[in-house]
Design an enzyme around this catalytic site. Sequence first.
Site, PDB file in Angstrom:
ATOM      1  N   PRO A  85     -23.732  27.895 -85.474  1.00  0.00           N
ATOM      2  CA  PRO A  85     -23.360  26.764 -84.616  1.00  0.00           C
ATOM      3  C   PRO A  85     -21.909  26.915 -84.129  1.00  0.00           C
ATOM      4  O   PRO A  85     -21.039  27.317 -84.902  1.00  0.00           O
ATOM      5  CB  PRO A  85     -23.487  25.542 -85.528  1.00  0.00           C
ATOM      6  CG  PRO A  85     -24.312  25.976 -86.684  1.00  0.00           C
ATOM      7  CD  PRO A  85     -24.147  27.461 -86.809  1.00  0.00           C
ATOM      8  N   VAL A  86     -21.712  26.615 -82.849  1.00  0.00           N
ATOM      9  CA  VAL A  86     -20.397  26.817 -82.226  1.00  0.00           C
ATOM     10  C   VAL A  86     -19.430  25.682 -82.604  1.00  0.00           C
ATOM     11  O   VAL A  86     -19.848  24.542 -82.788  1.00  0.00           O
ATOM     12  CB  VAL A  86     -20.589  26.854 -80.688  1.00  0.00           C
ATOM     13  CG1 VAL A  86     -19.266  26.846 -79.955  1.00  0.00           C
ATOM     14  CG2 VAL A  86     -21.384  28.089 -80.308  1.00  0.00           C
ATOM     15  N   SER A  88     -17.835  24.753 -85.262  1.00  0.00           N
ATOM     16  CA  SER A  88     -18.323  23.951 -86.383  1.00  0.00           C
ATOM     17  C   SER A  88     -17.682  24.310 -87.718  1.00  0.00           C
ATOM     18  O   SER A  88     -18.094  23.813 -88.757  1.00  0.00           O
ATOM     19  CB  SER A  88     -19.833  24.153 -86.500  1.00  0.00           C
ATOM     20  OG  SER A  88     -20.071  25.508 -86.817  1.00  0.00           O
ATOM     21  N   GLY A  89     -16.690  25.209 -87.715  1.00  0.00           N
ATOM     22  CA  GLY A  89     -16.051  25.591 -88.976  1.00  0.00           C
ATOM     23  C   GLY A  89     -16.765  26.716 -89.685  1.00  0.00           C
ATOM     24  O   GLY A  89     -16.454  27.039 -90.829  1.00  0.00           O
ATOM     25  N   LEU A  90     -17.739  27.338 -88.993  1.00  0.00           N
ATOM     26  CA  LEU A  90     -18.490  28.429 -89.621  1.00  0.00           C
ATOM     27  C   LEU A  90     -18.099  29.804 -89.058  1.00  0.00           C
ATOM     28  O   LEU A  90     -18.765  30.798 -89.304  1.00  0.00           O
ATOM     29  CB  LEU A  90     -20.002  28.205 -89.468  1.00  0.00           C
ATOM     30  CG  LEU A  90     -20.539  26.938 -90.146  1.00  0.00           C
ATOM     31  CD1 LEU A  90     -22.030  26.775 -89.884  1.00  0.00           C
ATOM     32  CD2 LEU A  90     -20.275  26.950 -91.650  1.00  0.00           C
ATOM     33  N   ALA A  95     -16.840  35.733 -85.336  1.00  0.00           N
ATOM     34  CA  ALA A  95     -18.012  36.615 -85.369  1.00  0.00           C
ATOM     35  C   ALA A  95     -18.233  37.261 -83.998  1.00  0.00           C
ATOM     36  O   ALA A  95     -18.489  38.467 -83.915  1.00  0.00           O
ATOM     37  CB  ALA A  95     -19.243  35.843 -85.823  1.00  0.00           C
ATOM     38  N   ASP A 136     -10.850  34.133 -90.826  1.00  0.00           N
ATOM     39  CA  ASP A 136     -12.185  34.243 -90.222  1.00  0.00           C
ATOM     40  C   ASP A 136     -12.475  35.666 -89.752  1.00  0.00           C
ATOM     41  O   ASP A 136     -13.564  36.198 -89.983  1.00  0.00           O
ATOM     42  CB  ASP A 136     -12.311  33.299 -89.014  1.00  0.00           C
ATOM     43  CG  ASP A 136     -12.390  31.842 -89.421  1.00  0.00           C
ATOM     44  OD1 ASP A 136     -12.014  31.531 -90.568  1.00  0.00           O
ATOM     45  OD2 ASP A 136     -12.825  31.013 -88.600  1.00  0.00           O
TER      46      ASP A 136
HETATM   47  O1  PMV Z   1     -12.835  25.739 -88.164  1.00  0.00           O
HETATM   48  P1  PMV Z   1     -12.515  27.197 -88.184  1.00  0.00           P
HETATM   49  O2  PMV Z   1     -13.643  28.056 -88.618  1.00  0.00           O
HETATM   50  O3  PMV Z   1     -11.927  27.626 -86.874  1.00  0.00           O
HETATM   51  O4  PMV Z   1     -11.375  27.414 -89.303  1.00  0.00           O
HETATM   52  C1  PMV Z   1     -10.089  26.888 -89.130  1.00  0.00           C
HETATM   53  C2  PMV Z   1      -9.280  27.100 -90.359  1.00  0.00           C
HETATM   54  C3  PMV Z   1      -7.819  26.751 -90.230  1.00  0.00           C
HETATM   55  O5  PMV Z   1      -7.208  27.079 -91.483  1.00  0.00           O
HETATM   56  C4  PMV Z   1      -7.611  25.279 -89.962  1.00  0.00           C
HETATM   57  C5  PMV Z   1      -7.139  27.559 -89.131  1.00  0.00           C
HETATM   58  C6  PMV Z   1      -7.076  29.050 -89.417  1.00  0.00           C
HETATM   59  O6  PMV Z   1      -6.879  29.781 -88.450  1.00  0.00           O
HETATM   60  O7  PMV Z   1      -7.195  29.477 -90.588  1.00  0.00           O
END
Ligand code: PMV
Length: 299
Positions: A85-86, A88-90, A95, A136
Amino acid sequence: MVKYSAPGKVFLFGEHAVVYGKRAIACAIDLRTTVEITSSRQGIRIQSAFKDEPDKNPYIRVALKKFQQCAAVDGINISVSSKIPVASGLGSSAAVTIATIAALNDEYQTNLSLDEIAAMGHQTELEVQGAASPTDTFVSTMGGTVIVPDKKKLPPITCGVVVGYTGISKSTSRMVSRVRTLKERYPEIIDGIMDCIGNMSTRGEELVAKNDYVSIGELMNVNQGLLDAIGVSIPELSLQVNAARSCGAYGAKITGAGGGGCMVALCEPDRCKEIATAIGKSCGDSFITKPTAEGVRKE
Ligand code: PMV
């Protein structure tokens, strides 16, 4: 034709604090983004099956620009499909970025190492988002469980992993900048919170090595409290987190920037279904996922 895929991830500990050089632990999950490159007579074309494609293309465009320092790229068709999912923290952005660079690396025989692919991916995210930790892009390249900024692989996570998805899309750069503002206004308070989150990752490294998921879960709950304190939780995420905990998860917290997106719960493998159902009933959607040792790979 070359085709590469790269995985998404969940954060066990450390989002936001990692932006300030503190430690974070992330684990690759078995949802992947696939990038296929074929030659084309019509210059560079990008086709994406992402629902909100315009949001994804900057990553591909900037990755291409960075890669062009290694080889002249012209006449290719880049086509993307994804199960992540776009926004969304995943880790969907990382990727697509990593799979694109790896596919270009193969197509143009540029012999970039995995570390170089991860570094180019991080530079790409930095340029697109303005702020980005290497988490990430590193975990998507290497797979498995990793700790950053050490960039070290940890033993695999072997318990159940359930993800709750609020369906609310969030902007990482907006959340990072909100936290930065809070930190600038109250450094004597927020700096301590960031240190504390970093310490959880340090302790988490030992706990991952011992497969001590009860203690990892306990600390994930503390981490969630601190993410709430810095203002990145929303009621929907809290509902999902509480539902997972009430149903017996070891621990549950936001994964990623917060403000929407996803939460992650760790649990005994045979409790995944019940916990996924409880999260789904509380709000939004949920799914069971698995940690994966495989980072970017040729398909
Ligand atoms: O939500 P995501 O998967 O983009 O993760 C962000 C994580 C942060 O620590 C808030 C920012 C980062 O670049 O690590």
